[in-house]
Design a protein around this motif. Structure first.
Motif, mmCIF file in Angstrom:
data_model
loop_
_atom_site.group_PDB
_atom_site.id
_atom_site.type_symbol
_atom_site.label_atom_id
_atom_site.label_comp_id
_atom_site.label_asym_id
_atom_site.label_seq_id
_atom_site.Cartn_x
_atom_site.Cartn_y
_atom_site.Cartn_z
ATOM 1 N N LEU A 201 0.828 -1.210 0.000
ATOM 2 C CA LEU A 201 0.000 0.000 0.000
ATOM 3 C C LEU A 201 0.863 1.262 0.000
ATOM 4 O O LEU A 201 0.554 2.246 -0.694
ATOM 5 C CB LEU A 201 -0.915 0.001 1.225
ATOM 6 N N THR A 202 1.936 1.249 0.752
ATOM 7 C CA THR A 202 2.845 2.407 0.778
ATOM 8 C C THR A 202 3.491 2.610 -0.578
ATOM 9 O O THR A 202 3.653 3.755 -1.055
ATOM 10 C CB THR A 202 3.910 2.201 1.851
ATOM 11 N N SER A 203 3.855 1.496 -1.226
ATOM 12 C CA SER A 203 4.463 1.600 -2.548
ATOM 13 C C SER A 203 3.469 2.164 -3.561
ATOM 14 O O SER A 203 3.821 2.996 -4.411
ATOM 15 C CB SER A 203 4.975 0.231 -2.998
ATOM 16 N N ARG A 212 1.250 -6.076 -10.256
ATOM 17 C CA ARG A 212 1.210 -6.872 -9.029
ATOM 18 C C ARG A 212 0.809 -6.016 -7.837
ATOM 19 O O ARG A 212 0.025 -6.446 -6.985
ATOM 20 C CB ARG A 212 2.581 -7.505 -8.797
ATOM 21 N N ILE A 213 1.319 -4.775 -7.782
ATOM 22 C CA ILE A 213 0.989 -3.880 -6.677
ATOM 23 C C ILE A 213 -0.484 -3.470 -6.765
ATOM 24 O O ILE A 213 -1.208 -3.455 -5.763
ATOM 25 C CB ILE A 213 1.893 -2.642 -6.703
ATOM 26 N N VAL A 214 -0.940 -3.140 -7.990
ATOM 27 C CA VAL A 214 -2.330 -2.716 -8.173
ATOM 28 C C VAL A 214 -3.289 -3.840 -7.800
ATOM 29 O O VAL A 214 -4.328 -3.614 -7.153
ATOM 30 C CB VAL A 214 -2.553 -2.254 -9.627
ATOM 31 N N ARG A 215 -2.936 -5.085 -8.160
ATOM 32 C CA ARG A 215 -3.791 -6.231 -7.836
ATOM 33 C C ARG A 215 -3.886 -6.429 -6.321
ATOM 34 O O ARG A 215 -4.958 -6.715 -5.782
ATOM 35 C CB ARG A 215 -3.246 -7.488 -8.518
ATOM 36 N N THR A 216 -2.779 -6.233 -5.617
ATOM 37 C CA THR A 216 -2.802 -6.385 -4.155
ATOM 38 C C THR A 216 -3.648 -5.299 -3.507
ATOM 39 O O THR A 216 -4.405 -5.565 -2.560
ATOM 40 C CB THR A 216 -1.368 -6.332 -3.612
ATOM 41 N N VAL A 217 -3.561 -4.054 -4.020
ATOM 42 C CA VAL A 217 -4.347 -2.958 -3.452
ATOM 43 C C VAL A 217 -5.838 -3.192 -3.685
ATOM 44 O O VAL A 217 -6.676 -2.927 -2.798
ATOM 45 C CB VAL A 217 -3.883 -1.618 -4.047
ATOM 46 N N ARG A 218 -6.194 -3.676 -4.855
ATOM 47 C CA ARG A 218 -7.600 -3.952 -5.123
ATOM 48 C C ARG A 218 -8.131 -5.047 -4.199
ATOM 49 O O ARG A 218 -9.273 -4.976 -3.724
ATOM 50 C CB ARG A 218 -7.768 -4.352 -6.577
ATOM 51 N N MET A 219 -7.320 -6.055 -3.939
ATOM 52 C CA MET A 219 -7.743 -7.116 -3.026
ATOM 53 C C MET A 219 -7.889 -6.591 -1.603
ATOM 54 O O MET A 219 -8.763 -7.050 -0.843
ATOM 55 C CB MET A 219 -6.726 -8.275 -3.047
ATOM 56 N N ALA A 220 -7.065 -5.601 -1.243
ATOM 57 C CA ALA A 220 -7.160 -5.041 0.113
ATOM 58 C C ALA A 220 -8.456 -4.268 0.310
ATOM 59 O O ALA A 220 -8.998 -4.218 1.418
ATOM 60 C CB ALA A 220 -5.957 -4.137 0.377
ATOM 61 N N PHE A 221 -8.967 -3.652 -0.769
ATOM 62 C CA PHE A 221 -10.206 -2.874 -0.674
ATOM 63 C C PHE A 221 -11.403 -3.622 -1.259
ATOM 64 O O PHE A 221 -12.428 -3.003 -1.573
ATOM 65 C CB PHE A 221 -10.045 -1.542 -1.416
ATOM 66 N N GLN A 235 -6.072 9.293 0.842
ATOM 67 C CA GLN A 235 -6.532 9.311 2.222
ATOM 68 C C GLN A 235 -6.980 7.916 2.675
ATOM 69 O O GLN A 235 -6.694 7.496 3.811
ATOM 70 C CB GLN A 235 -7.682 10.309 2.368
ATOM 71 N N LYS A 236 -7.674 7.203 1.782
ATOM 72 C CA LYS A 236 -8.108 5.856 2.129
ATOM 73 C C LYS A 236 -6.922 4.918 2.342
ATOM 74 O O LYS A 236 -6.938 4.058 3.241
ATOM 75 C CB LYS A 236 -9.015 5.298 1.028
ATOM 76 N N LEU A 237 -5.886 5.110 1.522
ATOM 77 C CA LEU A 237 -4.678 4.288 1.703
ATOM 78 C C LEU A 237 -4.029 4.565 3.052
ATOM 79 O O LEU A 237 -3.593 3.649 3.755
ATOM 80 C CB LEU A 237 -3.693 4.545 0.566
ATOM 81 N N THR A 238 -3.965 5.863 3.420
ATOM 82 C CA THR A 238 -3.362 6.219 4.700
ATOM 83 C C THR A 238 -4.159 5.637 5.864
ATOM 84 O O THR A 238 -3.582 5.113 6.842
ATOM 85 C CB THR A 238 -3.267 7.745 4.830
ATOM 86 N N GLU A 239 -5.487 5.702 5.774
ATOM 87 C CA GLU A 239 -6.317 5.134 6.840
ATOM 88 C C GLU A 239 -6.135 3.619 6.936
ATOM 89 O O GLU A 239 -6.078 3.060 8.035
ATOM 90 C CB GLU A 239 -7.782 5.474 6.575
ATOM 91 N N ARG A 240 -6.059 2.988 5.762
ATOM 92 C CA ARG A 240 -5.877 1.529 5.762
ATOM 93 C C ARG A 240 -4.532 1.144 6.357
ATOM 94 O O ARG A 240 -4.425 0.187 7.132
ATOM 95 C CB ARG A 240 -5.980 1.018 4.323
ATOM 96 N N ILE A 241 -3.481 1.895 6.040
ATOM 97 C CA ILE A 241 -2.147 1.626 6.588
ATOM 98 C C ILE A 241 -2.144 1.834 8.098
ATOM 99 O O ILE A 241 -1.577 1.019 8.858
ATOM 100 C CB ILE A 241 -1.100 2.513 5.891
#
Length: 401
Positions: A201-203, A212-221, A235-241
């Motif tokens: 998510l930070t990356s 690969r990074i985009v696929r992981t972020v989509r799975m996280a949300f 902002q959503k990424l920061t809250e998730r982290i």
């Protein structure tokens, strides 16, 4: 057989089934050895006429009870419903025994495997009984208690291998006790996955748009209304982290809390059983200095000054008092250890009590009855100071009482 028994003992009422059961019990339990059974047979059937009468009567009994005739023969013939050992199994057992004893003799005491607790079934008892006559040759050549212990341990290993019991390798118990608990490993796996997700998510927040990074972020949300194309995705990424970091902190605190509770529990348990060991574990190890060590010549001179000079000691009056008191003490009668004493001591011992350094439980000493006479003789020899074996403490756990 029943007709023949009725002629010999007309005053004893017994049914055919009861007679067959008693014969089978005598053969299985080994109450009488082969020589005793042969003597009883000769006394019961003195003439050939009576033998012919017995053979004529046997088919009538075996029509209803086919196992009675096999039970009367001295070499026990095993059928599908019996738990005894057949001849080809005896040869296999002898081969396994030779190999196990050879391995045990060449294995150091600390590297012996841990003997498992085998079920007390008829089959296992029959295997142990069948192994007894094979041990006679080894035990007769045994020179001391250490060699006898090695032979008995090898015989126990042979029984376990023959019946298919799993024998753990040496040090297996220590490895299990020091392994990471399952609950802790699960929490640590969650922490590792959360940290890996934080890194992705930070990356992505920094501008990394690899598939690969985009696929992981989509799975996280997944399962939410958050889209990666919305302007508030940062902002959503920061809250998730931050949420993942809080979970990691909570999981780490749980591990520390459980570890501290486990440590207190173990300390309380050790305090109840052995306070000295607890206090010794709480002592901090001494920090050794890294400076220059003592000179060898100084060490030799120091100890030579203490031990090289002769000193004349004067005995006090208390020595005469002790000598006079000891003169009235009656010497202890000589101790004679018999095989009966050894068998009684083994009989009162618990089968699967935790063994000593040799790793041999009392169950095996009870099963291998041929070792009782050898152990009695060797323990008797061990009472003599000039022949006492050095590792005699291997056996004190079994016969200390």
């Amino acid at each position: 057989m029943h007709c023949f028994f009725a002629e010999l003992e007309p005053s004893t009422p017994v049914t055919e089934q009861n007679l067959a059961d008693r014969v089978r019990y005598i053969m299985r339990s080994k109450i009488c050895d082969d020589a005793e059974l042969e003597r009883l047979r000769r006394e019961a059937i003195p003439s050939s006429n009576e033998s012919a009468m017995a053979r004529d009567a046997a088919p009538h009994a075996t029509d209803q009870h086919p196992h009675v005739e096999a039970a009367m023969d001295l070499p026990v013939v095993v059928d599908s419903n019996d738990d005894e050992i057949v001849s080809h199994e005896l040869e296999q057992m002898r081969s396994i025994l030779d190999e196990a004893i050879l391995e045990t003799r060449s294995t150091p005491l600390e590297n012996r495997p841990r003997l498992p607790r085998i079920p007390l079934s008829k089959r296992n008892r029959a295997v142990v009984r069948a192994l007894n006559p094979m041990l006679v040759t080894y035990l007769e050549a045994s020179r001391d208690l250490c060699e006898t212990d090695s032979i008995l341990f090898g015989a126990a290993v042979a029984v376990c291998r023959f019946i298919g019991a799993k024998i753990p390798m040496a040090g297996h118990a220590t490895t299990q006790s020091s392994a990471i608990p399952a609950w802790r490993k699960r929490i640590e796996d969650r922490i590792a996955k959360a940290r890996a997700l934080i890194g992705r998510l930070t990356s992505f927040r920094s501008g990394n748009n690899r598939p690969r990074i985009v696929r992981t972020v989509r799975m996280a949300f997944a399962g939410t209304n958050i889209s990666l194309s919305k302007p508030d995705i940062t902002q959503k990424l920061t809250e998730r982290i931050d949420d993942l970091k809080q979970k990691i902190a909570a999981w780490g605190k749980r591990i520390r809390r459980f570890t501290e509770r486990s440590r207190r529990f173990n300390q309380n348990r050790v305090f109840q059983s052995d306070q000295k060991r607890l206090y010794k574990s709480l002592e901090r190890p001494k920090v050794c200095g890294a400076g220059q060590g003592l000179d060898q010549a100084d060490i030799i001179a120091f100890w030579r000054g203490l031990w090289s000079e002769s000193v004349n000691h004067s005995e006090g009056p208390w020595m005469e008092v002790v000598a006079s008191q000891g003169a009235s003490v009656t010497p202890m009668d000589p101790i004679t250890i018999t095989p009966e004493d050894m068998a009684e001591a083994i009989r009162r011992a618990t089968n699967w009590k935790s063994p000593g350094l040799d790793g041999l439980q009392h169950y095996w000493l009870k099963g291998f009855i041929v070792c009782h006479a050898v152990l009695a003789r060797q323990f008797q020899e061990a009472l003599e100071p000039e022949v006492a074996p050095e590792p005699l403490h291997y056996w004190d756990h079994s016969f200390g009482s």
